[in-house]
Design an enzyme around this catalytic site. Structure first.
Site, PDB file in Angstrom:
ATOM      1  N   LYS A 223      11.149  -3.394 -10.245  1.00 46.92           N
ATOM      2  CA  LYS A 223      12.148  -2.688  -9.861  1.00 46.92           C
ATOM      3  C   LYS A 223      13.364  -3.475  -9.517  1.00 46.92           C
ATOM      4  O   LYS A 223      14.512  -3.126  -9.902  1.00 46.92           O
ATOM      5  CB  LYS A 223      11.873  -2.128  -8.405  1.00 46.92           C
ATOM      6  CG  LYS A 223      10.926  -0.919  -8.697  1.00 46.92           C
ATOM      7  CD  LYS A 223      10.215  -0.423  -7.275  1.00 46.92           C
ATOM      8  CE  LYS A 223       9.243   0.563  -7.570  1.00 46.92           C
ATOM      9  NZ  LYS A 223       8.433   1.122  -6.424  1.00 46.92           N
TER      10      LYS A 223
ATOM     11  N   ASP B  92      13.397   7.420  -3.179  1.00 48.61           N
ATOM     12  CA  ASP B  92      11.889   7.847  -3.415  1.00 48.61           C
ATOM     13  C   ASP B  92      11.635   9.308  -3.243  1.00 48.61           C
ATOM     14  O   ASP B  92      10.882   9.795  -3.811  1.00 48.61           O
ATOM     15  CB  ASP B  92      10.897   7.219  -2.350  1.00 48.61           C
ATOM     16  CG  ASP B  92      10.077   5.817  -2.863  1.00 48.61           C
ATOM     17  OD1 ASP B  92       9.808   5.973  -4.210  1.00 48.61           O
ATOM     18  OD2 ASP B  92       9.462   5.159  -2.086  1.00 48.61           O
TER      19      ASP B  92
ATOM     20  N   GLN C 104       7.803  -0.036  -0.135  1.00 46.79           N
ATOM     21  CA  GLN C 104       6.481  -0.061  -1.213  1.00 46.79           C
ATOM     22  C   GLN C 104       5.499   0.463  -0.330  1.00 46.79           C
ATOM     23  O   GLN C 104       5.127  -0.139   0.741  1.00 46.79           O
ATOM     24  CB  GLN C 104       6.645  -1.255  -1.940  1.00 46.79           C
ATOM     25  CG  GLN C 104       5.633  -1.629  -2.894  1.00 46.79           C
ATOM     26  CD  GLN C 104       6.082  -0.520  -3.942  1.00 46.79           C
ATOM     27  OE1 GLN C 104       7.182  -0.468  -4.176  1.00 46.79           O
ATOM     28  NE2 GLN C 104       4.905  -0.244  -4.889  1.00 46.79           N
TER      29      GLN C 104
HETATM   30  N1  GUN Z   1       3.464   2.582  -4.632  1.00 42.31           N
HETATM   31  C1  GUN Z   1       3.187   3.033  -5.598  1.00 42.31           C
HETATM   32  N2  GUN Z   1       4.000   3.997  -6.274  1.00 42.31           N
HETATM   33  C2  GUN Z   1       5.215   3.957  -5.201  1.00 42.31           C
HETATM   34  C3  GUN Z   1       6.555   4.803  -5.206  1.00 42.31           C
HETATM   35  O1  GUN Z   1       6.858   5.715  -6.342  1.00 42.31           O
HETATM   36  N3  GUN Z   1       7.240   4.586  -4.364  1.00 42.31           N
HETATM   37  C4  GUN Z   1       6.924   3.613  -3.206  1.00 42.31           C
HETATM   38  N4  GUN Z   1       7.746   3.504  -2.396  1.00 42.31           N
HETATM   39  N5  GUN Z   1       5.514   2.943  -3.165  1.00 42.31           N
HETATM   40  C5  GUN Z   1       4.874   3.321  -4.202  1.00 42.31           C
END
Ligand code: GUN
Length: 283
Positions: A53, A120, A97
Site C-alpha cells: 500500500k 476502507d 490494517q
Molecule cells: N486486511 C485484509 N484486507 C484488508 C483490508 O481491505 N483493509 C484492512 N484495513 N485490513 C485488511
C-alpha cells in the site's frame, strides 16, 4: 471454450495513471493527499500488504505514513491515536490494517475512524450509505471487483451473480454493488446446502471464501465470469479459492491469483484517498 484472463495488473496500471493526474491537480491546489496506515503487531501477511500500500502511494504521489504499534498496545491507546488522526488536517485517509490482536475490538476501532477519512469504507456510516444507494467511501475490494467485471465489456444488468462469502469486507458490499448494477444476486456462505448447484447458476461467480483451491469446474457455469478473491498463503505460495486449471476451459473469463483482485484493491484505496482529499477541500 476459450477462457480469457482478466488482468488486474494491466487494469490497475491504467487507472493509476489517471490517479496520478488527479494527485497533480490536487497538489496544484495546495492539497497534498495523505494516507496514514496503522499496523499493530508483526503479522507477516499484514506487513506485506502494508508495504504494498505504501509503495502504491509513492508511485502516484500520495503522502503515506505507516504507524507501527506494538502488539501489546491497549485498545484505549489505539483509540487515542485514531482520535489524533481524525483531528489532523494533513491526514485525508486512515486505514487500520486488520486483523487486530484479539484483545482489541475491531468494531470499536472502525467505528472511531471519522467516516470522511474511512478509506476502507468499513464504518457503519459508509456501509449504510452504500446500502441506501448513496455510495461515498465504499470498500476497496468490492469496488475493484466491479471494475474487473466491467472491464470484460459484458453487461452486469440482468445477469445472475452468485457471491460465495458474506463478510462485511467483501461478500456483503459486493452483493449490494452488483444489485445496484441490476444483477440478480444470490449470496452463499458456509451453511449453504448444495453450493455447487447454486454456484453453477451464476453468469458471474464471485468467490470470497478464504478456502484455498476449493472451487472446481463443477461449480462453474460454462462461459461464466469468475472472480477469485481468495489469497491464502500456503507453503509460501499465494493460492486463490478457485482451482485455476480446472476453471480454464469452462469459464468465459477468470481473474488469476496473484495478479487479479489484489492489485485492484490497492488501486481503489488510492482512489478513495483522492476522493477523501477532494472532499476535504469543500467541507
Ligand atoms: N486486511 C485484509 N484486507 C484488508 C483490508 O481491505 N483493509 C484492512 N484495513 N485490513 C485488511
Amino acid at each position: 471454450m476459450e477462457t480469457k484472463i482478466i488482468d488486474g495488473r494491466v487494469l490497475s496500471d491504467q487507472l493509476r495513471k489517471s490517479i496520478k493526474q488527479k494527485v497533480c491537480e490536487l497538489r496544484q491546489n495546495n492539497i497534498m493527499p495523505g494516507l496514514t496506515v496503522i499496523l499493530v503487531g508483526d503479522d507477516p501477511a499484514s506487513q506485506i500488504y502494508v508495504r504494498n500500500k505504501k509503495r502504491a502511494c509513492e508511485q502516484v504521489g500520495i503522502n503515506s505514513n505507516v504507524i507501527r504499534l506494538d502488539n501489546n498496545i491497549t485498545e484505549y491507546e489505539l483509540l487515542g491515536k485514531i482520535h489524533d488522526l481524525n483531528e489532523d488536517p494533513s491526514v485525508h485517509g486512515i486505514l487500520v490494517q486488520l486483523p487486530l490482536p484479539s484483545h482489541i475490538s475491531s468494531e470499536r476501532i472502525i467505528n472511531t475512524i471519522d467516516p470522511s477519512k474511512d478509506v476502507d469504507g468499513f464504518h457503519p456510516v459508509n456501509a449504510g450509505k452504500l446500502l441506501a444507494g448513496q455510495p461515498y467511501l465504499a470498500p476497496c475490494t468490492p469496488r475493484g471487483i466491479i471494475k474487473l467485471i466491467e472491464s470484460t465489456g459484458e453487461d452486469i444488468s440482468g445477469k445472475h451473480a452468485v457471491v460465495i462469502g458474506r463478510s462485511n469486507i467483501v461478500g456483503k458490499p459486493v452483493s449490494i454493488m452488483l444489485l445496484q448494477k441490476n444483477a440478480t444476486v444470490t449470496i452463499c456462505h458456509s451453511k449453504t446446502i448444495e453450493l455447487d448447484k447454486i454456484a453453477r447458476q451464476g453468469d458471474i461467480l464471485v468467490v470470497a471464501m478464504g478456502r484455498p483451491q476449493s472451487i472446481t469446474d463443477k461449480y462453474i457455469k460454462t462461459g461464466a465470469i469468475v472472480i477469485d478473491v481468495g489469497t491464502s498463503r500456503v507453503n509460501g505460495k499465494l493460492l486463490g479459492d478457485v482451482v485455476f486449471q480446472a476453471a480454464k476451459g469452462k469459464a468465459g473469463w477468470i481473474t488469476p491469483v496473484p495478479g487479479g483482485v489484489g492489485p485492484m484493491t490497492i488501486t481503489m484505496l488510492l482512489e478513495n484517498t483522492i476522493l477523501a482529499a477532494q472532499s476535504s477541500s469543500v467541507l
